[in-house]
Design a protein around this motif. Structure first.
Motif, PDB file in Angstrom:
ATOM      1  N   ASN A 153      -8.094   8.643  -2.239  1.00  0.00           N
ATOM      2  CA  ASN A 153      -8.780   8.042  -1.088  1.00  0.00           C
ATOM      3  C   ASN A 153      -8.864   6.515  -1.239  1.00  0.00           C
ATOM      4  OD1 ASN A 153     -11.024   7.416  -2.735  1.00  0.00           O
ATOM      5  ND2 ASN A 153     -11.998   9.402  -2.303  1.00  0.00           N
ATOM      6  N   ALA A 154      -9.409   5.866  -0.242  1.00  0.00           N
ATOM      7  CA  ALA A 154      -9.381   4.390  -0.210  1.00  0.00           C
ATOM      8  C   ALA A 154     -10.131   3.782  -1.392  1.00  0.00           C
ATOM      9  CB  ALA A 154      -9.973   3.896   1.118  1.00  0.00           C
ATOM     10  N   LYS A 155     -11.258   4.387  -1.754  1.00  0.00           N
ATOM     11  CA  LYS A 155     -12.057   3.855  -2.867  1.00  0.00           C
ATOM     12  C   LYS A 155     -11.293   3.983  -4.188  1.00  0.00           C
ATOM     13  CE  LYS A 155     -16.391   4.777  -5.279  1.00  0.00           C
ATOM     14  NZ  LYS A 155     -17.370   5.851  -5.503  1.00  0.00           N
ATOM     15  N   GLU A 156     -10.656   5.138  -4.381  1.00  0.00           N
ATOM     16  CA  GLU A 156      -9.877   5.359  -5.609  1.00  0.00           C
ATOM     17  C   GLU A 156      -8.678   4.416  -5.664  1.00  0.00           C
ATOM     18  OE1 GLU A 156     -10.994  10.140  -5.883  1.00  0.00           O
ATOM     19  OE2 GLU A 156      -9.096   9.488  -4.995  1.00  0.00           O
ATOM     20  N   LEU A 157      -8.050   4.234  -4.505  1.00  0.00           N
ATOM     21  CA  LEU A 157      -6.890   3.338  -4.439  1.00  0.00           C
ATOM     22  C   LEU A 157      -7.283   1.913  -4.841  1.00  0.00           C
ATOM     23  CD1 LEU A 157      -3.900   3.675  -3.617  1.00  0.00           C
ATOM     24  CD2 LEU A 157      -4.515   2.822  -1.355  1.00  0.00           C
ATOM     25  N   ALA A 158      -8.458   1.501  -4.397  1.00  0.00           N
ATOM     26  CA  ALA A 158      -8.918   0.142  -4.709  1.00  0.00           C
ATOM     27  C   ALA A 158      -9.226  -0.028  -6.192  1.00  0.00           C
ATOM     28  CB  ALA A 158     -10.152  -0.192  -3.865  1.00  0.00           C
ATOM     29  N   ALA A 159      -9.557   1.073  -6.861  1.00  0.00           N
ATOM     30  CA  ALA A 159      -9.918   1.009  -8.279  1.00  0.00           C
ATOM     31  C   ALA A 159      -8.712   1.149  -9.199  1.00  0.00           C
ATOM     32  CB  ALA A 159     -10.938   2.106  -8.599  1.00  0.00           C
ATOM     33  N   THR A 160      -7.554   1.422  -8.597  1.00  0.00           N
ATOM     34  CA  THR A 160      -6.364   1.729  -9.395  1.00  0.00           C
ATOM     35  C   THR A 160      -5.322   0.636  -9.232  1.00  0.00           C
ATOM     36  OG1 THR A 160      -6.742   4.088  -9.000  1.00  0.00           O
ATOM     37  CG2 THR A 160      -4.576   3.468  -9.834  1.00  0.00           C
ATOM     38  N   ALA A 161      -4.824   0.140 -10.343  1.00  0.00           N
ATOM     39  CA  ALA A 161      -3.722  -0.820 -10.291  1.00  0.00           C
ATOM     40  C   ALA A 161      -2.449  -0.101 -10.707  1.00  0.00           C
ATOM     41  CB  ALA A 161      -3.996  -1.991 -11.219  1.00  0.00           C
ATOM     42  N   ALA A 201       2.961   5.944  -2.948  1.00  0.00           N
ATOM     43  CA  ALA A 201       4.130   6.710  -3.398  1.00  0.00           C
ATOM     44  C   ALA A 201       4.197   6.754  -4.922  1.00  0.00           C
ATOM     45  CB  ALA A 201       5.402   6.096  -2.816  1.00  0.00           C
ATOM     46  N   ALA A 202       3.821   5.631  -5.565  1.00  0.00           N
ATOM     47  CA  ALA A 202       3.855   5.581  -7.029  1.00  0.00           C
ATOM     48  C   ALA A 202       2.811   6.529  -7.619  1.00  0.00           C
ATOM     49  CB  ALA A 202       3.614   4.150  -7.516  1.00  0.00           C
ATOM     50  N   LEU A 203       1.640   6.583  -7.022  1.00  0.00           N
ATOM     51  CA  LEU A 203       0.595   7.476  -7.545  1.00  0.00           C
ATOM     52  C   LEU A 203       1.015   8.935  -7.386  1.00  0.00           C
ATOM     53  CD1 LEU A 203      -2.609   5.567  -6.367  1.00  0.00           C
ATOM     54  CD2 LEU A 203      -1.646   5.681  -8.683  1.00  0.00           C
ATOM     55  N   ASP A 204       1.644   9.261  -6.265  1.00  0.00           N
ATOM     56  CA  ASP A 204       2.211  10.611  -6.112  1.00  0.00           C
ATOM     57  C   ASP A 204       3.250  10.884  -7.204  1.00  0.00           C
ATOM     58  OD1 ASP A 204       0.756  11.505  -3.989  1.00  0.00           O
ATOM     59  OD2 ASP A 204       2.349  11.314  -2.497  1.00  0.00           O
ATOM     60  N   ALA A 205       4.097   9.898  -7.434  1.00  0.00           N
ATOM     61  CA  ALA A 205       5.163  10.089  -8.420  1.00  0.00           C
ATOM     62  C   ALA A 205       4.581  10.295  -9.816  1.00  0.00           C
ATOM     63  CB  ALA A 205       6.107   8.882  -8.416  1.00  0.00           C
ATOM     64  N   LEU A 206       3.467   9.615 -10.107  1.00  0.00           N
ATOM     65  CA  LEU A 206       2.835   9.771 -11.427  1.00  0.00           C
ATOM     66  C   LEU A 206       2.321  11.195 -11.625  1.00  0.00           C
ATOM     67  CD1 LEU A 206       1.285   6.261 -11.441  1.00  0.00           C
ATOM     68  CD2 LEU A 206       2.354   7.236 -13.482  1.00  0.00           C
ATOM     69  N   VAL A 207       1.789  11.792 -10.580  1.00  0.00           N
ATOM     70  CA  VAL A 207       1.345  13.192 -10.678  1.00  0.00           C
ATOM     71  C   VAL A 207       2.564  14.114 -10.770  1.00  0.00           C
ATOM     72  CG1 VAL A 207       0.180  15.072  -9.467  1.00  0.00           C
ATOM     73  CG2 VAL A 207      -0.876  12.805  -9.541  1.00  0.00           C
ATOM     74  N   GLU A 208       3.558  13.863  -9.927  1.00  0.00           N
ATOM     75  CA  GLU A 208       4.761  14.708  -9.911  1.00  0.00           C
ATOM     76  C   GLU A 208       5.537  14.648 -11.224  1.00  0.00           C
ATOM     77  OE1 GLU A 208       6.413  16.799  -7.423  1.00  0.00           O
ATOM     78  OE2 GLU A 208       4.315  16.815  -6.877  1.00  0.00           O
ATOM     79  N   HIS A 209       5.524  13.476 -11.859  1.00  0.00           N
ATOM     80  CA  HIS A 209       6.280  13.305 -13.094  1.00  0.00           C
ATOM     81  C   HIS A 209       5.830  14.314 -14.148  1.00  0.00           C
ATOM     82  CE1 HIS A 209       8.368  11.160 -16.348  1.00  0.00           C
ATOM     83  NE2 HIS A 209       7.295  11.438 -17.067  1.00  0.00           N
ATOM     84  N   ALA A 210       4.521  14.438 -14.320  1.00  0.00           N
ATOM     85  CA  ALA A 210       4.002  15.351 -15.344  1.00  0.00           C
ATOM     86  C   ALA A 210       3.983  16.786 -14.827  1.00  0.00           C
ATOM     87  CB  ALA A 210       2.604  14.924 -15.777  1.00  0.00           C
ATOM     88  N   ARG A 213       0.811  -1.221   0.000  1.00  0.00           N
ATOM     89  CA  ARG A 213       0.000   0.000   0.000  1.00  0.00           C
ATOM     90  C   ARG A 213       0.846   1.273   0.000  1.00  0.00           C
ATOM     91  NH1 ARG A 213      -5.096   2.221   1.753  1.00  0.00           N
ATOM     92  NH2 ARG A 213      -4.658   4.187   2.804  1.00  0.00           N
ATOM     93  N   GLU A 214       1.931   1.256   0.775  1.00  0.00           N
ATOM     94  CA  GLU A 214       2.794   2.442   0.822  1.00  0.00           C
ATOM     95  C   GLU A 214       3.451   2.709  -0.530  1.00  0.00           C
ATOM     96  OE1 GLU A 214       2.913   4.648   3.321  1.00  0.00           O
ATOM     97  OE2 GLU A 214       1.294   3.348   4.006  1.00  0.00           O
ATOM     98  N   GLU A 215       3.912   1.618  -1.174  1.00  0.00           N
ATOM     99  CA  GLU A 215       4.548   1.791  -2.483  1.00  0.00           C
ATOM    100  C   GLU A 215       3.532   2.260  -3.517  1.00  0.00           C
ATOM    101  OE1 GLU A 215       6.523  -1.659  -4.122  1.00  0.00           O
ATOM    102  OE2 GLU A 215       7.376  -0.491  -5.787  1.00  0.00           O
ATOM    103  N   GLN A 216       2.305   1.742  -3.401  1.00  0.00           N
ATOM    104  CA  GLN A 216       1.252   2.133  -4.343  1.00  0.00           C
ATOM    105  C   GLN A 216       0.958   3.631  -4.209  1.00  0.00           C
ATOM    106  OE1 GLN A 216      -2.327  -0.149  -3.771  1.00  0.00           O
ATOM    107  NE2 GLN A 216      -3.229   0.444  -5.755  1.00  0.00           N
TER     108      GLN A 216
END
Lengths: 225, 225
Positions: free
Chosen positions: B155-163, B134-143, B129-132
């Motif tokens: 949030n938790a619901k969005e996290l569950a919908a995202t691979a 951090a990766a989503l933050d990095a995806l926003v930061e990258h662009a 979960r922590e890596e997930q």
């Protein structure tokens, strides 16, 4: 006959490989849209399978009617593989334009405005000399319209060193996202800026080669619009 | 241990898949160069094999140290395939910048100035979960550097919908072409212009969302440079 019938239609048929797996981005099969996306990018990404693993290489390409062409040295890997493969090399050719960064109030809704085309098909080595010459002209014209008639044409030695692959446009889809960010009702009051940062690819002023004679002007077709 | 040792080196090791098949374009394995190419593009082209055929899809991505991340709906095809594949999904991730049109005196020597990176690897679904996060933050930061701390977090619901998929940078090469056109000695006297037309991708002025309150200013990190 099958191909002629397809040409007469305005849209590519939807197949198992081109139907969308999710609805978030819009899929489109309109030929005019597909052609406009294909005709306005400099490179495609050519995918093929080698020893069971995927390989994706950027390469120049051109479209002539319902056929794509890519080219390369006769010694390069995908060109060799397509020449040896019977009945051709399965490929996926993808072209993508980035049009904007979509800035939403929530991290989740950040996205990209883009236009892309994915072509599933089979690459064949072009063996007909006339088609090969026409394809090489098209490759120059694709990136620089007007140029193929204003340079020294390809000679026999160069032709022999160049392999051209063709991929028919049969199983093709476009995908695109346009417009502003998704802002869910509960996000609307949040104090974050939201909108789109446009992204575009532009050509700058032509830079002459060091050794170019100073009395040769920049041709009109290269002048920045 | 093997990975730590690789990290300590300045270059990626050359493998059968990353050694060039021809010498026309320069291959490079320098980590700093590879990172700079990866960090400055908006999309990658993700290749994988489905039913024996290649598939190439454009997608957002981010790099964190020696690992790439891509993300998508848990229902999207490559994400589902990577989640089901054991020990992971073989992928090829390619990133390309177009830097210029190379205009030669002969049709044959027309080319493109570009920088690209090709990553051969295996995609794994991120389950930590922590890596997930951090990766989503990095995806926003990258662009959009600076944005991940200035929006509503996932949030938790969005996290569950995202691979999120990760691909380690182990088998990696850059290729690039720079400089002016090749002009063979016998072509030099030809009366054609030759040189380079620079191509660049630029960001325009941010466009606020229709529904954005007028008192929310454009953040500094989005202002055009």
């Amino acid at each position: 006959m099958e191909f002629a019938m397809a040409l007469a239609q305005d849209a590519y048929p939807v197949t198992d490989r081109t139907k969308p797996t999710r609805g978030r981005d819009r899929a489109d099969y309109d030929r005019t849209l597909v052609h406009s996306i294909l005709d306005s990018a400099y490179v495609c990404h050519l995918g093929f399978v080698r020893d069971g693993a995927p390989v994706v290489l950027p390469t120049l390409y051109a479209r002539v009617d319902e056929r794509l062409y890519v080219h390369g040295s006769t010694g390069s890997r995908p060109l060799r593989m397509a020449g040896q493969a019977d009945p051709g090399l399965p490929v996926c050719v993808t072209v993508t334009h980035v049009d904007g960064l979509v800035i939403a109030k929530s991290a989740f809704h950040h996205s990209l405005n883009y236009r892309s085309v994915v072509v599933h098909g089979t690459a064949h080595q072009v063996t007909d000399r006339e088609e090969q010459l026409a394809a090489l002209d098209a490759l120059v014209e694709h990136a620089i319209p007007g140029r193929s008639a204003d340079c020294r044409p390809v000679n026999a030695k160069e032709l022999a060193a160049t392999a051209v692959l063709s991929v028919d446009l049969r199983e093709v889809s476009a995908k695109l996202r346009t417009g502003g960010p998704t802002i869910d009702p509960d996000e609307a009051p949040l104090p974050y800026w939201a909108g789109v940062v446009p992204v575009q690819q532009t050509q700058g002023a032509p830079i002459p080669a060091d050794e170019l004679a100073s009395d040769i002007p920049v041709p009109d077709y290269l002048a920045a619009p």
